[in-house]
Design a protein around this motif. Structure first.
Motif, PDB file in Angstrom:
ATOM      1  N   ALA A 228     -20.298  19.989   8.964  1.00 16.95           N
ATOM      2  CA  ALA A 228     -20.709  19.096   7.878  1.00 16.95           C
ATOM      3  C   ALA A 228     -21.781  19.751   7.019  1.00 16.95           C
ATOM      4  CB  ALA A 228     -21.248  17.802   8.477  1.00 16.95           C
ATOM      5  N   ILE A 229     -21.694  19.525   5.721  1.00 24.18           N
ATOM      6  CA  ILE A 229     -22.740  19.984   4.804  1.00 24.18           C
ATOM      7  C   ILE A 229     -23.383  18.743   4.179  1.00 24.18           C
ATOM      8  CG2 ILE A 229     -23.246  21.354   2.737  1.00 24.18           C
ATOM      9  CD1 ILE A 229     -20.832  23.064   3.348  1.00 24.18           C
ATOM     10  N   PRO A 230     -24.644  18.464   4.556  1.00 25.86           N
ATOM     11  CA  PRO A 230     -25.330  17.303   3.961  1.00 25.86           C
ATOM     12  C   PRO A 230     -25.886  17.714   2.602  1.00 25.86           C
ATOM     13  CG  PRO A 230     -26.755  18.365   5.554  1.00 25.86           C
ATOM     14  CD  PRO A 230     -25.495  19.189   5.503  1.00 25.86           C
ATOM     15  N   THR A 231     -25.802  16.835   1.627  1.00 30.42           N
ATOM     16  CA  THR A 231     -26.298  17.214   0.307  1.00 30.42           C
ATOM     17  C   THR A 231     -26.807  15.989  -0.456  1.00 30.42           C
ATOM     18  OG1 THR A 231     -25.699  18.417  -1.695  1.00 30.42           O
ATOM     19  CG2 THR A 231     -23.964  17.053  -0.744  1.00 30.42           C
ATOM     20  N   GLY A 232     -27.417  16.241  -1.588  1.00 32.50           N
ATOM     21  CA  GLY A 232     -27.889  15.140  -2.434  1.00 32.50           C
ATOM     22  C   GLY A 232     -29.385  14.902  -2.361  1.00 32.50           C
ATOM     23  N   GLY A 233     -30.076  15.561  -1.437  1.00 34.11           N
ATOM     24  CA  GLY A 233     -31.530  15.411  -1.320  1.00 34.11           C
ATOM     25  C   GLY A 233     -31.949  14.048  -0.779  1.00 34.11           C
ATOM     26  N   LEU A 234     -33.210  13.934  -0.411  1.00 35.26           N
ATOM     27  CA  LEU A 234     -33.754  12.674   0.123  1.00 35.26           C
ATOM     28  C   LEU A 234     -34.897  12.201  -0.760  1.00 35.26           C
ATOM     29  CD1 LEU A 234     -34.072  13.506   3.940  1.00 35.26           C
ATOM     30  CD2 LEU A 234     -32.163  12.397   2.781  1.00 35.26           C
ATOM     31  N   GLU A 235     -35.183  10.913  -0.695  1.00 31.71           N
ATOM     32  CA  GLU A 235     -36.304  10.406  -1.498  1.00 31.71           C
ATOM     33  C   GLU A 235     -37.644  10.941  -1.012  1.00 31.71           C
ATOM     34  OE1 GLU A 235     -36.396   6.200  -2.148  1.00 31.71           O
ATOM     35  OE2 GLU A 235     -34.445   6.344  -3.164  1.00 31.71           O
ATOM     36  N   ARG A 236     -37.774  11.087   0.305  1.00 30.24           N
ATOM     37  CA  ARG A 236     -39.031  11.616   0.859  1.00 30.24           C
ATOM     38  C   ARG A 236     -38.714  12.707   1.869  1.00 30.24           C
ATOM     39  NH1 ARG A 236     -41.531   8.100   4.173  1.00 30.24           N
ATOM     40  NH2 ARG A 236     -39.564   7.016   4.239  1.00 30.24           N
ATOM     41  N   ILE A 237     -39.477  13.804   1.804  1.00 28.68           N
ATOM     42  CA  ILE A 237     -39.262  14.869   2.785  1.00 28.68           C
ATOM     43  C   ILE A 237     -40.562  15.232   3.503  1.00 28.68           C
ATOM     44  CG2 ILE A 237     -37.162  15.845   1.770  1.00 28.68           C
ATOM     45  CD1 ILE A 237     -38.883  17.913   0.339  1.00 28.68           C
ATOM     46  N   PRO A 254     -24.473  20.913  -3.747  1.00 33.69           N
ATOM     47  CA  PRO A 254     -23.092  20.448  -3.613  1.00 33.69           C
ATOM     48  C   PRO A 254     -22.105  21.277  -4.430  1.00 33.69           C
ATOM     49  CG  PRO A 254     -24.360  18.952  -5.013  1.00 33.69           C
ATOM     50  CD  PRO A 254     -25.323  19.953  -4.463  1.00 33.69           C
ATOM     51  N   LEU A 255     -22.613  22.015  -5.418  1.00 37.01           N
ATOM     52  CA  LEU A 255     -21.715  22.797  -6.262  1.00 37.01           C
ATOM     53  C   LEU A 255     -21.356  24.127  -5.611  1.00 37.01           C
ATOM     54  CD1 LEU A 255     -20.678  21.816  -8.918  1.00 37.01           C
ATOM     55  CD2 LEU A 255     -22.449  23.130 -10.095  1.00 37.01           C
ATOM     56  N   THR A 256     -22.309  24.740  -4.923  1.00 39.86           N
ATOM     57  CA  THR A 256     -22.062  26.061  -4.319  1.00 39.86           C
ATOM     58  C   THR A 256     -21.937  25.985  -2.796  1.00 39.86           C
ATOM     59  OG1 THR A 256     -24.420  26.471  -3.999  1.00 39.86           O
ATOM     60  CG2 THR A 256     -23.476  27.145  -6.114  1.00 39.86           C
ATOM     61  N   PHE A 257     -22.318  24.861  -2.191  1.00 43.47           N
ATOM     62  CA  PHE A 257     -22.421  24.683  -0.740  1.00 43.47           C
ATOM     63  C   PHE A 257     -23.482  25.610  -0.130  1.00 43.47           C
ATOM     64  CE2 PHE A 257     -17.735  23.134  -0.142  1.00 43.47           C
ATOM     65  CZ  PHE A 257     -18.040  21.987  -0.857  1.00 43.47           C
ATOM     66  N   GLY A 258     -24.257  26.280  -0.988  1.00 42.84           N
ATOM     67  CA  GLY A 258     -25.295  27.185  -0.488  1.00 42.84           C
ATOM     68  C   GLY A 258     -26.452  26.390   0.101  1.00 42.84           C
ATOM     69  N   MET A 297     -25.231  17.381  -8.315  1.00 45.00           N
ATOM     70  CA  MET A 297     -24.497  16.274  -7.703  1.00 45.00           C
ATOM     71  C   MET A 297     -23.588  15.598  -8.735  1.00 45.00           C
ATOM     72  SD  MET A 297     -23.972  15.086  -4.939  1.00 45.00           S
ATOM     73  CE  MET A 297     -24.559  14.237  -3.584  1.00 45.00           C
ATOM     74  N   GLN A 298     -24.130  15.448  -9.949  1.00 42.47           N
ATOM     75  CA  GLN A 298     -23.318  14.834 -11.011  1.00 42.47           C
ATOM     76  C   GLN A 298     -22.078  15.681 -11.277  1.00 42.47           C
ATOM     77  OE1 GLN A 298     -26.347  14.645 -14.010  1.00 42.47           O
ATOM     78  NE2 GLN A 298     -27.379  12.928 -13.005  1.00 42.47           N
ATOM     79  N   ALA A 299     -22.245  17.002 -11.310  1.00 38.31           N
ATOM     80  CA  ALA A 299     -21.108  17.888 -11.576  1.00 38.31           C
ATOM     81  C   ALA A 299     -20.099  17.810 -10.427  1.00 38.31           C
ATOM     82  CB  ALA A 299     -21.592  19.324 -11.766  1.00 38.31           C
ATOM     83  N   PHE A 300     -20.603  17.755  -9.198  1.00 39.78           N
ATOM     84  CA  PHE A 300     -19.683  17.641  -8.048  1.00 39.78           C
ATOM     85  C   PHE A 300     -18.816  16.383  -8.201  1.00 39.78           C
ATOM     86  CE2 PHE A 300     -18.496  15.938  -3.950  1.00 39.78           C
ATOM     87  CZ  PHE A 300     -17.975  17.044  -3.296  1.00 39.78           C
ATOM     88  N   ARG A 338     -19.327  19.523 -21.302  1.00 44.74           N
ATOM     89  CA  ARG A 338     -20.638  20.182 -21.451  1.00 44.74           C
ATOM     90  C   ARG A 338     -21.503  20.052 -20.199  1.00 44.74           C
ATOM     91  NH1 ARG A 338     -22.219  18.660 -27.586  1.00 44.74           N
ATOM     92  NH2 ARG A 338     -20.911  20.240 -28.542  1.00 44.74           N
ATOM     93  N   ASP A 339     -21.476  18.854 -19.592  1.00 45.15           N
ATOM     94  CA  ASP A 339     -22.317  18.651 -18.390  1.00 45.15           C
ATOM     95  C   ASP A 339     -21.909  19.647 -17.287  1.00 45.15           C
ATOM     96  OD1 ASP A 339     -19.847  17.309 -18.249  1.00 45.15           O
ATOM     97  OD2 ASP A 339     -20.584  15.872 -16.773  1.00 45.15           O
ATOM     98  N   LEU A 340     -20.601  19.935 -17.197  1.00 47.51           N
ATOM     99  CA  LEU A 340     -20.134  20.869 -16.161  1.00 47.51           C
ATOM    100  C   LEU A 340     -20.562  22.304 -16.489  1.00 47.51           C
ATOM    101  CD1 LEU A 340     -16.539  19.487 -15.507  1.00 47.51           C
ATOM    102  CD2 LEU A 340     -18.665  18.965 -14.323  1.00 47.51           C
ATOM    103  N   TYR A 341     -20.437  22.671 -17.764  1.00 46.15           N
ATOM    104  CA  TYR A 341     -20.857  24.031 -18.147  1.00 46.15           C
ATOM    105  C   TYR A 341     -22.351  24.225 -17.870  1.00 46.15           C
ATOM    106  CZ  TYR A 341     -16.449  23.910 -20.813  1.00 46.15           C
ATOM    107  OH  TYR A 341     -15.145  23.789 -21.188  1.00 46.15           O
ATOM    108  N   LEU A 342     -23.145  23.206 -18.230  1.00 45.56           N
ATOM    109  CA  LEU A 342     -24.597  23.346 -18.033  1.00 45.56           C
ATOM    110  C   LEU A 342     -24.949  23.422 -16.549  1.00 45.56           C
ATOM    111  CD1 LEU A 342     -25.877  20.975 -20.851  1.00 45.56           C
ATOM    112  CD2 LEU A 342     -26.168  23.451 -20.711  1.00 45.56           C
ATOM    113  N   ALA A 343     -24.243  22.604 -15.748  1.00 45.77           N
ATOM    114  CA  ALA A 343     -24.505  22.655 -14.299  1.00 45.77           C
ATOM    115  C   ALA A 343     -24.140  24.034 -13.754  1.00 45.77           C
ATOM    116  CB  ALA A 343     -23.709  21.574 -13.577  1.00 45.77           C
TER     117      ALA A 343
END
Ligand SMILES: Cc1cc2nc3c(=O)[nH]c(=O)nc-3n(C[C@H](O)[C@H](O)[C@H](O)COP(=O)(O)OP(=O)(O)OC[C@H]3O[C@@H](n4cnc5c(N)ncnc54)[C@H](O)[C@@H]3O)c2cc1C
Length: 352
Positions: A228-237, A254-258, A297-300, A338-343
């Motif tokens: 599993a790859i968790p993504t999207g960040g958390l509100e508090r870390i 989420p775009l590169t899975f890096g 995340m939006q691009a994903f 455009r949003d995808l190109y910028l991401a």
């Protein structure tokens, strides 16, 4: 009860880096690193969860450096529906991850750090200390705590009470195949639900992966695993003197899975914040860093809704090899993407 200045739960990329930098910055600190796995099980776990790291990553991690390099990478090839193939020059490495981690752990041990096999089963805060109940039956007390225990983080659940906003299940195979050239290959398309298929060289073999259930491998399988790859960040870390790093903090892109780079860098940043006893410094680093930009995340999510025809249309002008010019043309001709190109540009700047 055993007492430490700092306990790091999880000895993967994030935890090993955090433990190393804690001892690097504060040799006087009493630091314990625990991992639920050791020996072959530790090696298997880390062999099957990604080994491509960019050169940029190690620049941020000095004095750590790329060791146990299996392949040098200098090219990323993207294959899109419609026959568009894009090449991006990007220097990096395929590393032997278990050996790299061991070598960093050895440096932590040589500075007086303690490494033990044990699993954290529960965590609670009492009188300003964290009490970690372990599978060995003992309870460890610590002033500072770093949760580097991956996607199902016990530290995150018990101290922060949160879950990652999104978890992408993947399957990865080691197969009998040659990936020629010093490159890694990404194959895009609607079947991957916003993700993609990756093909990396892996010693004498190749490593192939994709979101679970979206594709198959034709080649002879040497090893297979689901992860599993968790993504999207958390509100508090950061909370009190407890820090979440790497996958425990849902940091992978989420775009590169890096996720190796952010794991190791967040380990370092958490150690720096502990040095100054300033959790706000750590939160501030993550919020202002390009790694946490919401565009990924939006691009994903946008990619997850695209048909192959739309993928092909959005990539049509990128077939001629001149990426900067194609980017300008695409921004003008296809404003709907455009949003995808910028991401994508942001992701190329941030790297992996
Ligand atoms: C199939 C796949 C391929 C990937 N490919 C790449 C890639 O090529 N490049 C890239 O940058 N990223 C890649 N990633 C993402 C990357 O692997 C992760 O983001 C990275 O491993 C995160 O490191 P971590 O230390 O935070 O977590 P992990 O690597 O998951 O390490 C967590 C450690 O904590 C231990 N642990 C767990 N629970 C406990 C507990 N309760 N007590 C004690 N110890 C515990 C585990 O045994 C483990 O050693 C990939 C991920 C997957 C799934």
């Amino acid at each position: 009860m055993e007492e430490y200045d700092a306990v790091v739960v999880g000895g993967g990329c994030a935890g090993t880096s955090a433990a190393f930098f804690l001892k690097e910055y504060r040799p006087d600190m009493n630091v314990l690193l625990i991992d639920r796995l050791d020996g072959k099980r530790f090696d298997f776990y880390h062999r099957m969860c990604g080994e491509a790291v960019s050169e940029d990553a190690f620049r941020e991690l000095r004095p750590l450096r790329a060791e146990h390099v299996v392949h040098d990478i200098n090219f990323v090839e993207e294959r899109w529906p419609g026959g568009v193939v894009m090449g991006i020059r990007h220097r990096g490495y395929i590393v032997d991850r278990p050996r790299l981690l061991r070598s960093i752990q050895d440096r932590f041990l040589s500075r007086g750090g303690v490494l033990e096999r044990d699993a954290a089963l529960s965590v609670r805060r009492e009188n300003g200390r964290y009490l970690i109940g372990c599978s060995s039956g003992r309870t460890i007390a610590s002033r500072f705590l770093i949760g580097a225990d991956g996607v199902n983080s016990r530290v995150r659940r018990d101290v922060f009470g949160t879950e990652p906003p999104m978890v992408i299940w993947t399957e990865q195979y080691i197969v009998e195949k040659d990936v020629p050239g010093n490159k890694i290959v990404f194959i895009q398309g609607e079947r991957y639900n916003g993700g993609y298929r990756w093909e990396f060289p892996a010693g004498k073999h190749a490593r192939i992966g994709f979101p679970r259930g979206t594709d198959i491998v034709q080649e002879e399988i040497v090893e297979k695993h689901r992860r599993a790859i968790p993504t999207g960040g958390l509100e508090r870390i950061a909370e009190g003197r407890c820090y979440l790093v790497g996958d425990a903090a849902a940091m992978p892109n989420p775009l590169t899975f890096g996720g190796i780079r952010t794991a190791m860098l967040s380990g370092r940043k958490a150690a720096e914040a502990i040095l100054w006893d300033d959790p706000g410094m750590y939160e501030g680093w993550w919020r202002s860093s390009m790694f946490s930009h919401p565009c990924f995340m939006q691009a994903f999510n946008r990619f997850a809704g695209l048909s192959d025809a739309a993928y092909a249309e959005s990539a049509r002008v990128f077939g001629n090899g001149n990426l900067p010019l194609s980017f300008l043309k695409a921004m003008f001709l296809y404003p709907q993407y455009r949003d995808l190109y910028l991401a994508y540009v942001r992701s190329a700047i941030v790297g992996w």
